[in-house]
Scaffold this active site. Structure first.
Site, PDB file in Angstrom:
ATOM      1  N   ASN A 209      15.889  11.823   3.967  1.00 46.58           N
ATOM      2  CA  ASN A 209      15.918  11.404   5.394  1.00 46.58           C
ATOM      3  C   ASN A 209      17.122  11.265   5.944  1.00 46.58           C
ATOM      4  OD1 ASN A 209      15.150   9.299   3.956  1.00 46.58           O
ATOM      5  ND2 ASN A 209      15.041   8.172   6.023  1.00 46.58           N
ATOM      6  N   HIS A 259       5.341  14.595  13.281  1.00 45.67           N
ATOM      7  CA  HIS A 259       6.332  14.566  14.589  1.00 45.67           C
ATOM      8  C   HIS A 259       7.757  15.047  13.787  1.00 45.67           C
ATOM      9  CE1 HIS A 259       8.422  10.463  13.492  1.00 45.67           C
ATOM     10  NE2 HIS A 259       7.347  10.608  12.578  1.00 45.67           N
ATOM     11  N   THR A 297     -11.993   8.117  12.477  1.00 45.40           N
ATOM     12  CA  THR A 297     -12.191   9.482  13.124  1.00 45.40           C
ATOM     13  C   THR A 297     -10.755   9.981  13.364  1.00 45.40           C
ATOM     14  OG1 THR A 297     -13.578   8.357  14.695  1.00 45.40           O
ATOM     15  CG2 THR A 297     -12.882  10.351  15.716  1.00 45.40           C
ATOM     16  N   CYS A 383      14.241   3.372  10.949  1.00 40.36           N
ATOM     17  CA  CYS A 383      13.607   2.390  10.436  1.00 40.36           C
ATOM     18  C   CYS A 383      14.643   1.049  10.244  1.00 40.36           C
ATOM     19  CB  CYS A 383      12.843   2.723   9.172  1.00 40.36           C
ATOM     20  SG  CYS A 383      12.120   4.440   9.428  1.00 40.36           S
TER      21      CYS A 383
END
Lengths: 459, 95
Positions: A209, A259, A297, A383
């Site tokens: 990344n 994303h 869900t 991050c």
């Protein structure tokens, strides 16, 4: 003549006062009629706004697609119906609302699966790559804890992999953090020799990344097959950008994210091989959705968006890649033409073109980032961008402390334009030159003094 | 480019050009700089990519694909305009 002059000046005076009167009347009337505008969120729309003490005249051009990418309008178009009438719970078995949502979820599962060459049955929807990584590492090791006690990973993994490993370490598992070369690639021989009889998992990310290097995943897969060790890869940054095939790579588990490929945030997937079957201990217990691996869900709109993004990525991969490679070249050449002391971090050959991590010598990274107000870039991972520490990834590469401090990651994506690249070049070059003018170190280098030879006085 | 065909499925040259014009017109309605530029660029590149198609079936399928894209663009141009941010992109500001 004089009378004429007096008359004209008088006329002007009269006109002015009448005008003023008129204006006053108008303004009071307006003030009386219209209440003060409610909550002016952004003061001064023509001159820009103040945010975090920085004056911003316009939305910065976005070159940080490794942090997150904008949602593609085609993805949003697929999602919106599931935020309106089609709101059913995909696990409702007794009515149309549930059925239509369930169909949409299964369709999305097939879209994701086909992008990675898997069967839809092998795809589990999660909240994102972080969750997928957690399930992969902790889930596998916990499930096989009676026999397997050892995990192999690399020093340049994403924080969530390293943190999961640290968690396992505290539980008594043994972790090997493989070093990487100065190009950011792991040494396959070191991997081979690190494998032990009780190795339960090898986890190596596909595309880094921070520096964008592509690990030799196929070769790693072969080695893992040879030793019959499950192989997990974090492919969040690789999905939709490089061709990805679970059979060719021989991965047992793979983490995917929505994303990073112009899909919505908050959704990801885990690929779990069925043959030979790999089993995991769930990290989330509950209603038994997603075959009990990830209860909760399934968020239909997000999953539909993720599926649409995957399908788009499949169609657009070639087109995007061609464009992004050209833009990367343009950016790198543009900066190198005007600046010396620019170093690309990580291998240039084995690299995803959309990620260009550069270090600018003799410049302080934070000042550079603050100076580049109109370019949204970061020094590495979002991050860890809150800390002033240099990136652990760059340190693992053996980048010198001073160069690691000045790194900037330029992320080029589907929506980046040539004009943006040109503007980014101009702004970066201008800012670096400005900072170097102020830098005594740069002056000394220009005079031919080797910085490394300087004996710094201890006070 | 295929000459006028009796089959109603095959779009005429005029229809194809009109589709491109509609796509470009819709693209201009996006307030977002990047989406606007992308929509324009992608439409032009797709038409250029397909300009040498001769097979009638593939022309028809490319045309219907473009039609579907136009519908998406029209809807999304409205959605994007409804939520346009107060501040424009620096790329849209006059220097």
């Amino acid at each position: 003549m004089t009378s004429k002059l007096i008359a004209s000046s008088l006329r002007q005076q009269l006109a002015k006062s009448a005008h003023q009167f008129h204006r006053q009347l108008l303004s009071t009337a307006a003030a009386a009629a219209v209440p003060a505008p409610a909550e002016p969120q952004h003061h001064g729309d023509s001159t820009g706004i103040m945010m975090k003490g920085v004056k911003i005249s316009g939305r910065p051009l976005y070159l940080d697609v490794q942090a997150t990418s904008p949602v593609d309008p085609r993805v949003l178009d697929a999602m919106l119906p599931y935020y309106m009438s089609r709101f059913g719970n995909p696990h409702s078995r007794t009515h149309m609302y549930g059925w239509e949502s369930d169909l949409a979820v299964e369709n999305a599962r097939a879209q994701v699966a086909s992008l990675v060459g898997a069967s839809p049955k092998e795809i589990v929807f999660t909240s994102g790559a972080t969750e997928s990584n957690n399930i992969s590492i902790k889930g596998v090791m916990h499930f096989y804890k009676d026999k397997k006690k050892h995990v192999i990973t690399t020093q340049t993994e994403h924080k969530c992999v390293l943190d999961s490993c640290r968690h396992l370490q505290q539980e008594g598992f043994d972790i090997t953090y493989l070093p990487v070369g100065s190009d950011g690639i792991i040494d396959l021989e070191k991997l081979r020799s690190a494998i032990r009889p009780d190795t339960g998992l090898v986890s190596v990310m596909a595309v880094n990344n921070e520096i964008g290097v592509v690990q030799p995943v196929e070769e790693i897969g072969k080695i893992c097959k040879e030793f019959n060790v499950p192989f997990h890869t974090d492919a969040a940054q690789a999905l939709g950008k490089i061709p990805l095939d679970v059979e060719k790579w021989n991965v047992s588990l793979m983490s995917l994210s929505g994303h990073k490929i112009y899909g919505p945030k908050g959704v990801g997937a885990l690929y779990l091989r069925r043959r030979p079957r790999i089993r995991v201990e769930p990290q989330m217990n509950g209603g038994g959705q997603e075959r009990g691996i990830r209860s909760g869900t399934v968020p239909t709109p997000l999953v539909v968006g993720f599926g649409a993004a995957c399908e788009l990525a499949m169609k657009e991969m070639e087109y995007d890649d061609k464009r992004i490679s050209a833009l990367q070249e343009r950016l790198l050449n543009g900066i190198r033409e005007k600046l010396d002391g620019v170093v690309v971090n990580g291998s240039m050959e084995r690299r995803y073109a959309g990620n260009l991590n550069l270090s600018f010598a003799y410049v302080e990274g934070e000042s550079l980032l603050m100076g580049l107000k109109e370019v949204a870039v970061s020094s590495g991972s979002a991050c860890t961008s809150a800390s002033l520490e240099p990136s652990y990834v760059l340190r693992a590469l053996g980048v010198d402390e001073d160069m690691a401090h000045t790194s900037i990651r330029f992320g080029i994506g589907r929506f980046t334009t040539e004009a943006e690249i040109d503007r980014a070049i101009d702004l970066t070059v201008h800012q670096v030159q400005k900072l170097r003018e102020m830098s005594p170190l740069y002056e000394m280098v220009k005079e031919g003094i080797n910085i490394k030879d300087i004996q710094w006085a201890q006070h | 480019m295929a000459s006028a065909s009796l089959s109603s499925n095959i779009p005429s040259r005029a229809q194809i050009l009109s589709l491109l014009r509609s796509l470009l017109r819709t693209a201009r309605q996006f307030p977002d700089y990047n989406i606007r530029e992308y929509t324009k660029r992608r439409a032009i590149d797709a038409f250029r990519h397909n300009q040498n198609l001769t097979d009638q079936a593939s022309i028809a399928s490319a045309y219907s694909d473009g039609k579907a894209q136009l519908e998406i663009a029209k809807r999304q141009a409205i959605v994007y305009s409804l939520y346009a941010p107060n501040i424009k992109s620096v790329m849209d500001l006059k220097l």
